[in-house]
Design a protein around this motif. Structure first.
Motif, PDB file in Angstrom:
ATOM      1  N   UNK A   1      35.894  42.338 -68.122  1.00 16.40           N
ATOM      2  CA  UNK A   1      37.026  43.143 -68.004  1.00 16.40           C
ATOM      3  C   UNK A   1      37.978  43.145 -66.871  1.00 16.40           C
ATOM      4  N   UNK A   2      39.008  43.186 -66.699  1.00 21.71           N
ATOM      5  CA  UNK A   2      39.705  43.536 -65.735  1.00 21.71           C
ATOM      6  C   UNK A   2      40.974  44.531 -65.715  1.00 21.71           C
ATOM      7  N   UNK A   3      41.014  45.497 -64.921  1.00 15.73           N
ATOM      8  CA  UNK A   3      42.226  46.382 -65.096  1.00 15.73           C
ATOM      9  C   UNK A   3      42.430  46.719 -63.580  1.00 15.73           C
ATOM     10  N   UNK A   4      43.593  46.430 -62.986  1.00 16.76           N
ATOM     11  CA  UNK A   4      43.952  46.391 -61.399  1.00 16.76           C
ATOM     12  C   UNK A   4      43.054  45.594 -60.386  1.00 16.76           C
ATOM     13  N   UNK A   5      42.304  46.371 -59.811  1.00 18.15           N
ATOM     14  CA  UNK A   5      41.501  45.686 -58.804  1.00 18.15           C
ATOM     15  C   UNK A   5      40.171  45.904 -59.402  1.00 18.15           C
ATOM     16  N   UNK A   6      39.799  46.473 -60.544  1.00 19.26           N
ATOM     17  CA  UNK A   6      38.415  46.620 -60.946  1.00 19.26           C
ATOM     18  C   UNK A   6      37.990  45.592 -61.926  1.00 19.26           C
TER      19      UNK A   6
END
Length: 123
Positions: A49-54
């Motif tokens: 999963x991705x959220x922002x730069x994470x």
């Protein structure tokens, strides 16, 4: 069908259900799901999963308690998952510059899912 085969099939189905619950929980928290059961030479990642730069490499565990869920992921497994996440980020231009993090999403009967970002930081 023998008992062992039936038990294995039930465990796989339970695991898939847990991963779907985990993905729904993460999406509600603003994550974009990139993959389920992503197979790499190093490890199989339950949810990417991705959220922002994470870029979150999420291990999903359905156990009786959070503590049991944390303990079931061995050091070697965590190491393989981290390396698989770093390799995934390095080979996908869209993920370049992402911070790779190893998260746990624990599910227990009768309780809300529990997402622990960077679950084994420093461990």
């Amino acid at each position: 069908m023998n008992v062992r085969v039936a038990r294995g099939a039930a465990a796989r189905l339970s695991g898939r259900r847990a991963e779907v619950w985990a993905a729904a929980w993460l999406m509600a928290k603003g994550y974009r799901i990139l993959a389920f059961r992503w197979k790499t030479p190093l490890a199989e990642i339950d949810v990417v999963a991705k959220r922002g730069r994470v870029l979150a490499v999420v291990e999903v565990k359905s156990r009786t308690t959070l503590e049991v869920a944390l303990e079931t992921v061995t050091y070697d497994q965590r190491d393989r998952l981290r390396r698989a996440g770093v390799q995934l980020a390095a080979t996908r231009p869209a993920l370049a510059g992402c911070d790779v993090r190893l998260d746990l999403l624990a599910l227990a009967p009768g309780r809300l899912p529990r997402h622990i970002p960077d679950a084994w930081k420093g461990v």
